[in-house]
Design a protein around this motif. Structure first.
Motif, PDB file in Angstrom:
ATOM      1  N   SER A 115     107.407  62.555   9.792  1.00 16.86           N
ATOM      2  CA  SER A 115     106.991  62.366   8.393  1.00 16.86           C
ATOM      3  C   SER A 115     106.192  61.085   8.260  1.00 16.86           C
ATOM      4  CB  SER A 115     108.199  62.335   7.451  1.00 16.86           C
ATOM      5  OG  SER A 115     108.921  61.127   7.544  1.00 16.86           O
ATOM      6  N   CYS A 152     111.682  60.852   9.660  1.00 13.77           N
ATOM      7  CA  CYS A 152     112.883  61.280   8.954  1.00 13.77           C
ATOM      8  C   CYS A 152     114.121  60.832   9.734  1.00 13.77           C
ATOM      9  CB  CYS A 152     112.908  62.801   8.817  1.00 13.77           C
ATOM     10  SG  CYS A 152     111.497  63.516   7.957  1.00 13.77           S
ATOM     11  N   LYS A 153     115.177  60.520   9.026  1.00 12.70           N
ATOM     12  CA  LYS A 153     116.440  60.073   9.636  1.00 12.70           C
ATOM     13  C   LYS A 153     116.224  58.873  10.546  1.00 12.70           C
ATOM     14  CE  LYS A 153     118.396  64.768   9.778  1.00 12.70           C
ATOM     15  NZ  LYS A 153     118.996  65.803  10.647  1.00 12.70           N
ATOM     16  N   ALA A 212     117.303  58.404   2.554  1.00 11.15           N
ATOM     17  CA  ALA A 212     117.730  59.695   2.019  1.00 11.15           C
ATOM     18  C   ALA A 212     118.192  59.505   0.577  1.00 11.15           C
ATOM     19  CB  ALA A 212     118.861  60.259   2.865  1.00 11.15           C
ATOM     20  N   CYS A 244     112.810  61.294   4.502  1.00  7.23           N
ATOM     21  CA  CYS A 244     111.435  61.455   4.987  1.00  7.23           C
ATOM     22  C   CYS A 244     110.441  60.789   4.037  1.00  7.23           C
ATOM     23  CB  CYS A 244     111.062  62.941   5.074  1.00  7.23           C
ATOM     24  SG  CYS A 244     112.162  63.939   6.106  1.00  7.23           S
ATOM     25  N   TRP A 245     109.300  60.414   4.561  1.00  6.88           N
ATOM     26  CA  TRP A 245     108.181  60.015   3.711  1.00  6.88           C
ATOM     27  C   TRP A 245     107.673  61.263   2.981  1.00  6.88           C
ATOM     28  CZ3 TRP A 245     106.962  55.174   2.526  1.00  6.88           C
ATOM     29  CH2 TRP A 245     107.443  54.155   3.365  1.00  6.88           C
ATOM     30  N   GLN A 274     116.718  64.129   3.953  1.00  5.31           N
ATOM     31  CA  GLN A 274     116.491  63.714   5.334  1.00  5.31           C
ATOM     32  C   GLN A 274     115.915  62.300   5.454  1.00  5.31           C
ATOM     33  OE1 GLN A 274     117.358  65.869   7.863  1.00  5.31           O
ATOM     34  NE2 GLN A 274     118.024  67.361   6.341  1.00  5.31           N
ATOM     35  N   ASN A 316     115.453  64.121  -1.367  1.00  5.29           N
ATOM     36  CA  ASN A 316     114.919  63.762  -0.051  1.00  5.29           C
ATOM     37  C   ASN A 316     116.103  63.559   0.892  1.00  5.29           C
ATOM     38  OD1 ASN A 316     113.238  62.879   2.046  1.00  5.29           O
ATOM     39  ND2 ASN A 316     113.264  60.760   1.327  1.00  5.29           N
TER      40      ASN A 316
END
Length: 340
Positions: free
Chosen positions: A45, A262-263, A297, A307-308, A305, A303
């Protein structure tokens, strides 16, 4: 000996206050950076975000490193398009021509910088052959997008033959090369040499650089992102910037923005992304401020995860300069470039 209940409460309150003070971040400092040498990169992301930032601000961004990311505006504001944008639908790659048409439309409305600026951008793209999160057909479309948008072949490097999983590649830290697992940082060998992705993309963007530092002389500076972005944007309270000693001493340093995946924010992986991906070692010897903005998150905005935003969870303008996350990061870059 038992503590009096009131004293116990007071002690807990003091401990909480001290903890908050220890974690509280100050305002992002100014460093009078070099406005002609800003670049971006990211994983997953963060790679989608790097593409968005490069395209939206092409007039002031000299290049991008895209590690396992799809083309600009691929999801067109619809999460249901995400599987296509990640190359997860067999034989249905993202349509790069449609993405260029969309970008040209935004540019015609002055919502992003003119695409003609991309003719001078330098773009590094990477896709591991073992990546089972963002498949190569999606990343192939990213390369096609930049070609169709005007990036000369001589300014575009595509590394797509390394047996890496979904990860940012370092010389020694992280998982084995083929893994597709947290913290999404792995180590690989290419031609019997350890692959240093931070060095590879920075040198492609900027040209030959001095070798990375063996030990760091600079410092990680945490800063409050709330000055730039409300919690409704999904951005975390705190971001980070690596400041080489030379930049602290007044050298007009380049600015490079590194977007985590992400994460992969500090809330999940600690300092793995902002300290162990090797960016800082190259930055230390080459007068580069490395900005590590953070997204966590969240339920609101949705959102889960961390993520952007490359599919519209912050609103329909997420991929143009008025988008809340793009605006925030651009303001952070502006602060780093401004006079103290």
């Amino acid at each position: 000996m038992k503590m009096h209940p009131r004293l116990a409460i007071a002690a807990l309150a003091l401990a909480a206050a001290l903890t908050h003070a220890a974690l509280a971040a100050d305002a992002l400092p100014s460093y009078h950076g070099d406005p002609s040498q800003t670049s971006v990169s990211g994983l997953s992301s963060g790679a989608f975000m790097a593409v968005q930032y490069q395209v939206a601000y092409s007039g002031s961004v000299v290049g991008a490193g895209v590690v396992a990311g799809g083309p600009y505006y691929c999801a067109a504001g619809n999460l249901f398009n995400a599987s296509i944008c990640m190359g997860q639908v067999p034989f249905v790659p993202p349509n790069s021509t449609l993405m260029v048409t969309a970008a040209a439309g935004f540019a015609s409305l002055n919502q992003i910088d003119p695409l003609s600026n991309l003719q001078k951008a330098r773009i590094y793209v990477f896709s591991g052959t073992k990546d089972t999160v963002v498949y190569q057909q999606a990343v192939d479309s990213t390369v096609s997008f930049f070609k169709e948008a005007g990036v000369p072949a001589s300014n575009l490097k595509y590394v797509n033959n390394v047996p890496a999983g979904h990860a940012f590649i370092t010389p020694s830290f992280g998982n084995v090369c083929a893994d597709n697992a947290p913290p999404y940082i792995s180590h690989c060998e290419v031609g019997k040499q350890r692959y240093d992705q931070a060095g590879a993309l920075l040198q492609y963007i900027y040209g030959p650089l001095k070798p990375p530092a063996k030990s760091l002389t600079g410092r990680i500076v945490p800063f409050s992102q709330r000055e730039f972005a409300a919690s409704a944007t999904g951005m975390a309270d705190t971001g980070f910037v690596y400041v080489p000693k030379s930049c602290d001493q007044g050298v007009a340093c380049k600015v490079h923005v590194a977007f985590h995946g992400c994460k992969q924010s500090a809330a999940v992986v600690g300092d793995d992304f902002y300290e162990k991906t090797n960016y800082n070692y190259w930055a230390d010897t080459n007068n580069i401020l490395v900005l590590y903005p953070q997204v966590n998150a969240s339920t609101i905005p949705f959102n889960p995860q961390g993520c952007w935003d490359w599919f519209g969870y912050t609103g329909p303008d997420y991929a143009v300069k008025s988008g809340s996350q793009l605006t925030a990061v651009n303001a952070m870059v502006g602060r780093l470039l401004s006079k103290p």
